[in-house]
Design a protein around this motif. Sequence first.
Motif, PDB file in Angstrom:
ATOM      1  N   PRO A 229      68.890  52.002  88.920  1.00  0.00           N
ATOM      2  CA  PRO A 229      68.532  50.496  89.528  1.00  0.00           C
ATOM      3  C   PRO A 229      67.152  50.158  89.204  1.00  0.00           C
ATOM      4  CG  PRO A 229      67.810  52.837  90.488  1.00  0.00           C
ATOM      5  CD  PRO A 229      68.590  53.064  89.368  1.00  0.00           C
TER       6      PRO A 229
ATOM      7  N   VAL B 250      63.236  49.625  92.695  1.00  0.00           N
ATOM      8  CA  VAL B 250      63.164  50.201  93.980  1.00  0.00           C
ATOM      9  C   VAL B 250      62.114  51.260  93.719  1.00  0.00           C
ATOM     10  CG1 VAL B 250      65.551  49.898  94.284  1.00  0.00           C
ATOM     11  CG2 VAL B 250      64.825  51.849  92.720  1.00  0.00           C
TER      12      VAL B 250
ATOM     13  N   LEU C 204      63.723  57.235  90.641  1.00  0.00           N
ATOM     14  CA  LEU C 204      64.966  56.734  90.563  1.00  0.00           C
ATOM     15  C   LEU C 204      66.084  57.869  90.931  1.00  0.00           C
ATOM     16  CD1 LEU C 204      64.709  54.476  87.429  1.00  0.00           C
ATOM     17  CD2 LEU C 204      64.393  53.898  89.711  1.00  0.00           C
TER      18      LEU C 204
ATOM     19  N   TYR D 172      68.604  57.361  93.761  1.00  0.00           N
ATOM     20  CA  TYR D 172      69.790  56.255  93.248  1.00  0.00           C
ATOM     21  C   TYR D 172      70.821  56.891  92.238  1.00  0.00           C
ATOM     22  CZ  TYR D 172      66.432  53.650  95.958  1.00  0.00           C
ATOM     23  OH  TYR D 172      65.624  53.168  97.154  1.00  0.00           O
TER      24      TYR D 172
ATOM     25  N   GLU E 225      73.214  58.919  93.558  1.00  0.00           N
ATOM     26  CA  GLU E 225      74.708  58.477  94.042  1.00  0.00           C
ATOM     27  C   GLU E 225      75.690  57.779  93.067  1.00  0.00           C
ATOM     28  OE1 GLU E 225      73.718  55.512  97.268  1.00  0.00           O
ATOM     29  OE2 GLU E 225      71.698  56.036  96.806  1.00  0.00           O
TER      30      GLU E 225
ATOM     31  N   LEU F 241      75.651  51.108  94.109  1.00  0.00           N
ATOM     32  CA  LEU F 241      74.339  50.793  94.186  1.00  0.00           C
ATOM     33  C   LEU F 241      74.046  49.266  94.370  1.00  0.00           C
ATOM     34  CD1 LEU F 241      72.365  52.652  91.164  1.00  0.00           C
ATOM     35  CD2 LEU F 241      72.691  53.097  93.723  1.00  0.00           C
TER      36      LEU F 241
ATOM     37  N   GLN G   2      74.538  47.703  97.701  1.00  0.00           N
ATOM     38  CA  GLN G   2      73.472  48.003  98.683  1.00  0.00           C
ATOM     39  C   GLN G   2      72.362  46.745  98.322  1.00  0.00           C
ATOM     40  OE1 GLN G   2      71.741  52.028  98.644  1.00  0.00           O
ATOM     41  NE2 GLN G   2      73.550  52.725  97.705  1.00  0.00           N
TER      42      GLN G   2
ATOM     43  N   ILE H 220      70.959  46.411  95.236  1.00  0.00           N
ATOM     44  CA  ILE H 220      69.833  46.713  94.214  1.00  0.00           C
ATOM     45  C   ILE H 220      70.424  46.308  93.145  1.00  0.00           C
ATOM     46  CG2 ILE H 220      69.085  48.933  93.147  1.00  0.00           C
ATOM     47  CD1 ILE H 220      69.838  50.539  95.706  1.00  0.00           C
TER      48      ILE H 220
ATOM     49  N   THR I  53      71.186  46.359  89.331  1.00  0.00           N
ATOM     50  CA  THR I  53      71.801  47.628  88.710  1.00  0.00           C
ATOM     51  C   THR I  53      71.855  47.290  87.221  1.00  0.00           C
ATOM     52  OG1 THR I  53      72.616  48.289  90.873  1.00  0.00           O
ATOM     53  CG2 THR I  53      73.303  49.542  88.831  1.00  0.00           C
TER      54      THR I  53
END
Length: 104
Positions: free
Chosen positions: A11, A14, A18, A21, A24, A63, A66, A68, A70
């Motif tokens: 990402p 943020v 990291l 993320y 995920e 990601l 959401q 974000i 990426t």
Amino acid sequence: MNVLVAVAIAPFGVGDELAPYVAEAIRIIRGSGLPQRTTSMFTEIEGEWDEVMAVVRDATFVLAEQGIRTEVILKADVRPGYTGTIDRKIEAVESLLAEPTPTA
């Protein structure tokens, strides 16, 4: 056609940490059932082209969906007629390293 990819999905914007993320994205990759291995910089995935690219897409979108931004870095080795290269490449190098070094 079989492919071995090294992918980094990360990402932007943020903060400094990291790992949550990245975890995920890796959860999606591991849940795919495809052969995979995660290192500090990349995750390797092996399988049929369409299956691997679908996993990369899903891991990216977990990601992006959401909101974000990426980044995806992907390196692919497409070698017709070969499977199991995720392990075979490492085994070949380790085998050579186990041999005695010739002295000059």
